[in-house]
Motif scaffolding. Structure first.
Motif, PDB file in Angstrom:
ATOM      1  N   GLN A 183       0.829  -1.205   0.000  1.00 55.65           N
ATOM      2  CA  GLN A 183       0.000   0.000   0.000  1.00 55.65           C
ATOM      3  C   GLN A 183       0.865   1.258   0.000  1.00 55.65           C
ATOM      4  O   GLN A 183       0.573   2.231  -0.707  1.00 55.65           O
ATOM      5  CB  GLN A 183      -0.923   0.003   1.218  1.00 55.65           C
ATOM      6  CG  GLN A 183      -2.023  -1.043   1.183  1.00 55.65           C
ATOM      7  CD  GLN A 183      -2.910  -0.987   2.408  1.00 55.65           C
ATOM      8  OE1 GLN A 183      -3.281   0.097   2.871  1.00 55.65           O
ATOM      9  NE2 GLN A 183      -3.248  -2.144   2.955  1.00 55.65           N
ATOM     10  N   LEU A 184       1.924   1.240   0.782  1.00 58.49           N
ATOM     11  CA  LEU A 184       2.835   2.387   0.823  1.00 58.49           C
ATOM     12  C   LEU A 184       3.508   2.606  -0.530  1.00 58.49           C
ATOM     13  O   LEU A 184       3.656   3.744  -0.986  1.00 58.49           O
ATOM     14  CB  LEU A 184       3.893   2.173   1.909  1.00 58.49           C
ATOM     15  CG  LEU A 184       3.415   2.328   3.356  1.00 58.49           C
ATOM     16  CD1 LEU A 184       4.449   1.777   4.320  1.00 58.49           C
ATOM     17  CD2 LEU A 184       3.125   3.796   3.671  1.00 58.49           C
ATOM     18  N   LYS A 197       3.871   5.833  -5.678  1.00 60.00           N
ATOM     19  CA  LYS A 197       3.712   5.975  -7.129  1.00 60.00           C
ATOM     20  C   LYS A 197       2.664   7.031  -7.475  1.00 60.00           C
ATOM     21  O   LYS A 197       2.829   7.806  -8.418  1.00 60.00           O
ATOM     22  CB  LYS A 197       3.311   4.630  -7.738  1.00 60.00           C
ATOM     23  CG  LYS A 197       4.405   3.582  -7.701  1.00 60.00           C
ATOM     24  CD  LYS A 197       3.901   2.262  -8.276  1.00 60.00           C
ATOM     25  CE  LYS A 197       4.966   1.184  -8.186  1.00 60.00           C
ATOM     26  NZ  LYS A 197       4.473  -0.123  -8.696  1.00 60.00           N
ATOM     27  N   LYS A 198       1.573   7.060  -6.698  1.00 61.59           N
ATOM     28  CA  LYS A 198       0.480   7.984  -6.995  1.00 61.59           C
ATOM     29  C   LYS A 198       0.820   9.434  -6.644  1.00 61.59           C
ATOM     30  O   LYS A 198       0.193  10.361  -7.158  1.00 61.59           O
ATOM     31  CB  LYS A 198      -0.783   7.561  -6.233  1.00 61.59           C
ATOM     32  CG  LYS A 198      -1.437   6.303  -6.770  1.00 61.59           C
ATOM     33  CD  LYS A 198      -2.819   6.083  -6.181  1.00 61.59           C
ATOM     34  CE  LYS A 198      -2.791   5.912  -4.683  1.00 61.59           C
ATOM     35  NZ  LYS A 198      -4.136   5.597  -4.124  1.00 61.59           N
ATOM     36  N   ASN A 199       1.791   9.627  -5.757  1.00 59.09           N
ATOM     37  CA  ASN A 199       2.065  10.979  -5.257  1.00 59.09           C
ATOM     38  C   ASN A 199       3.474  11.466  -5.590  1.00 59.09           C
ATOM     39  O   ASN A 199       4.038  12.287  -4.860  1.00 59.09           O
ATOM     40  CB  ASN A 199       1.853  11.008  -3.737  1.00 59.09           C
ATOM     41  CG  ASN A 199       0.403  10.801  -3.348  1.00 59.09           C
ATOM     42  OD1 ASN A 199      -0.418  11.702  -3.447  1.00 59.09           O
ATOM     43  ND2 ASN A 199       0.093   9.589  -2.905  1.00 59.09           N
ATOM     44  N   MET A 200       4.014  10.989  -6.692  1.00 60.92           N
ATOM     45  CA  MET A 200       5.369  11.384  -7.071  1.00 60.92           C
ATOM     46  C   MET A 200       5.459  12.873  -7.430  1.00 60.92           C
ATOM     47  O   MET A 200       6.532  13.473  -7.348  1.00 60.92           O
ATOM     48  CB  MET A 200       5.863  10.527  -8.241  1.00 60.92           C
ATOM     49  CG  MET A 200       6.073   9.066  -7.869  1.00 60.92           C
ATOM     50  SD  MET A 200       6.776   8.071  -9.204  1.00 60.92           S
ATOM     51  CE  MET A 200       8.431   8.740  -9.277  1.00 60.92           C
ATOM     52  N   GLN A 201       4.341  13.468  -7.827  1.00 60.58           N
ATOM     53  CA  GLN A 201       4.351  14.882  -8.209  1.00 60.58           C
ATOM     54  C   GLN A 201       4.261  15.809  -6.997  1.00 60.58           C
ATOM     55  O   GLN A 201       4.589  16.986  -7.084  1.00 60.58           O
ATOM     56  CB  GLN A 201       3.181  15.167  -9.163  1.00 60.58           C
ATOM     57  CG  GLN A 201       3.186  14.320 -10.420  1.00 60.58           C
ATOM     58  CD  GLN A 201       4.471  14.469 -11.208  1.00 60.58           C
ATOM     59  OE1 GLN A 201       5.002  15.581 -11.360  1.00 60.58           O
ATOM     60  NE2 GLN A 201       4.990  13.361 -11.717  1.00 60.58           N
ATOM     61  N   LEU A 251       4.214  15.188   0.143  1.00 57.01           N
ATOM     62  CA  LEU A 251       3.472  13.977   0.471  1.00 57.01           C
ATOM     63  C   LEU A 251       4.303  12.734   0.166  1.00 57.01           C
ATOM     64  O   LEU A 251       4.302  11.763   0.932  1.00 57.01           O
ATOM     65  CB  LEU A 251       2.157  13.940  -0.311  1.00 57.01           C
ATOM     66  CG  LEU A 251       1.200  12.781  -0.002  1.00 57.01           C
ATOM     67  CD1 LEU A 251       0.892  12.709   1.490  1.00 57.01           C
ATOM     68  CD2 LEU A 251      -0.087  12.932  -0.810  1.00 57.01           C
ATOM     69  N   TYR A 252       5.028  12.783  -0.947  1.00 56.30           N
ATOM     70  CA  TYR A 252       5.878  11.648  -1.329  1.00 56.30           C
ATOM     71  C   TYR A 252       6.923  11.366  -0.252  1.00 56.30           C
ATOM     72  O   TYR A 252       7.161  10.206   0.118  1.00 56.30           O
ATOM     73  CB  TYR A 252       6.561  11.933  -2.663  1.00 56.30           C
ATOM     74  CG  TYR A 252       7.508  10.845  -3.103  1.00 56.30           C
ATOM     75  CD1 TYR A 252       7.043   9.711  -3.775  1.00 56.30           C
ATOM     76  CD2 TYR A 252       8.876  10.942  -2.842  1.00 56.30           C
ATOM     77  CE1 TYR A 252       7.916   8.708  -4.171  1.00 56.30           C
ATOM     78  CE2 TYR A 252       9.753   9.942  -3.235  1.00 56.30           C
ATOM     79  CZ  TYR A 252       9.274   8.828  -3.901  1.00 56.30           C
ATOM     80  OH  TYR A 252      10.143   7.832  -4.288  1.00 56.30           O
ATOM     81  N   MET A 253       7.549  12.408   0.265  1.00 56.53           N
ATOM     82  CA  MET A 253       8.571  12.233   1.295  1.00 56.53           C
ATOM     83  C   MET A 253       7.968  11.733   2.605  1.00 56.53           C
ATOM     84  O   MET A 253       8.585  10.947   3.325  1.00 56.53           O
ATOM     85  CB  MET A 253       9.324  13.545   1.523  1.00 56.53           C
ATOM     86  CG  MET A 253      10.179  13.974   0.337  1.00 56.53           C
ATOM     87  SD  MET A 253      11.360  12.702  -0.194  1.00 56.53           S
ATOM     88  CE  MET A 253      12.398  12.561   1.261  1.00 56.53           C
ATOM     89  N   ASP A 254       6.744  12.193   2.911  1.00 56.15           N
ATOM     90  CA  ASP A 254       6.063  11.703   4.117  1.00 56.15           C
ATOM     91  C   ASP A 254       5.809  10.198   4.019  1.00 56.15           C
ATOM     92  O   ASP A 254       6.041   9.447   4.979  1.00 56.15           O
ATOM     93  CB  ASP A 254       4.736  12.437   4.317  1.00 56.15           C
ATOM     94  CG  ASP A 254       4.928  13.869   4.782  1.00 56.15           C
ATOM     95  OD1 ASP A 254       6.042  14.186   5.249  1.00 56.15           O
ATOM     96  OD2 ASP A 254       3.975  14.665   4.674  1.00 56.15           O
TER      97      ASP A 254
END
Length: 207
Positions: free
Chosen positions: A43-44, A49-53, A57-60
């Motif tokens: 899930q992580l 992948k969904k929040n690469m932009q 959020l990606y770093m969190d």
């Protein structure tokens, strides 16, 4: 991602690490312990992948993933080094507390150690045992003449400790192939265990 489930798994991992550090025994853990960790890890990865932009959020999410991986690695080292010690010294205590994944590791390690012992002590690699053509196929577990129907999910999730009384041909099962030898102590699904007991090929060990 189910954040509540993630937090629950993290707290469980921390508790298990503490438990493994404070005990020389192999403590019982839930049979779905590893599958739940794999599920939340996947899930992580999907969230990454969904929040690469969105770099924040990606770093969190990456931080959560790293925390899970670090804690699991600590647990893995403690738990599996203990299981390896039990395999090296052929300690039978607590093997009923192993999960199916851990039992496979335990059995494979014991088998490999026996092979290397013979290779080192005898000075040559042991010859492969003569292959036996007969196999107990998967559907035999579910349909044996004269036996009651076997194969319900409840039975498949129940495991029994057995002592094998005679060498067996290779047994093909969905999760793996089994190579059972006389006097092996093994931890098998109830469906397969019942078949071996009925054939007088194994006896149940009551704990």
């Amino acid at each position: 991602m189910d954040r509540e489930k993630y937090d629950e798994i993290i707290e469980n991992l921390k508790a298990q690490i503490l438990s493994e550090r404070n005990s020389s025994r192999i403590n019982k853990i839930d049979s779905n312990f590893y599958s739940e960790i794999r599920s939340i890890k996947m899930q992580l990865q999907e969230e990454q992948k969904k929040n690469m932009q969105d770099i924040t959020l990606y770093m969190d999410i990456t931080g959560l993933y790293d925390e899970l991986k670090k804690l699991f690695h600590s647990f893995y080292e403690l738990r599996f080094s203990k299981i390896a010690k039990f395999a090296v010294y052929d300690i039978q205590d607590d093997i009923y507390n192993l999960t199916p994944e851990e039992k496979t590791f335990y059995e494979n390690l014991k088998r490999e150690m026996n092979i290397y012992f013979k290779e080192i002590f005898d000075g040559e690699k042991p010859k492969e045992e003569e292959k036996v053509e007969e196999k107990i196929e998967v559907n035999e577990v579910n349909n044996i003449e004269g036996d009651s129907e076997i194969g319900s999910e409840a039975i498949d999730n129940e495991y029994i400790i057995l002592r094998i009384t005679e060498n067996q041909p290779p047994i093909a099962q969905p999760e793996r192939n089994y190579y059972l030898h006389k006097n092996d102590v093994v931890y098998l699904r109830k469906g397969l265990a019942d078949i071996l007991i009925k054939r007088n090929a194994a006896v149940k060990i009551n704990i």
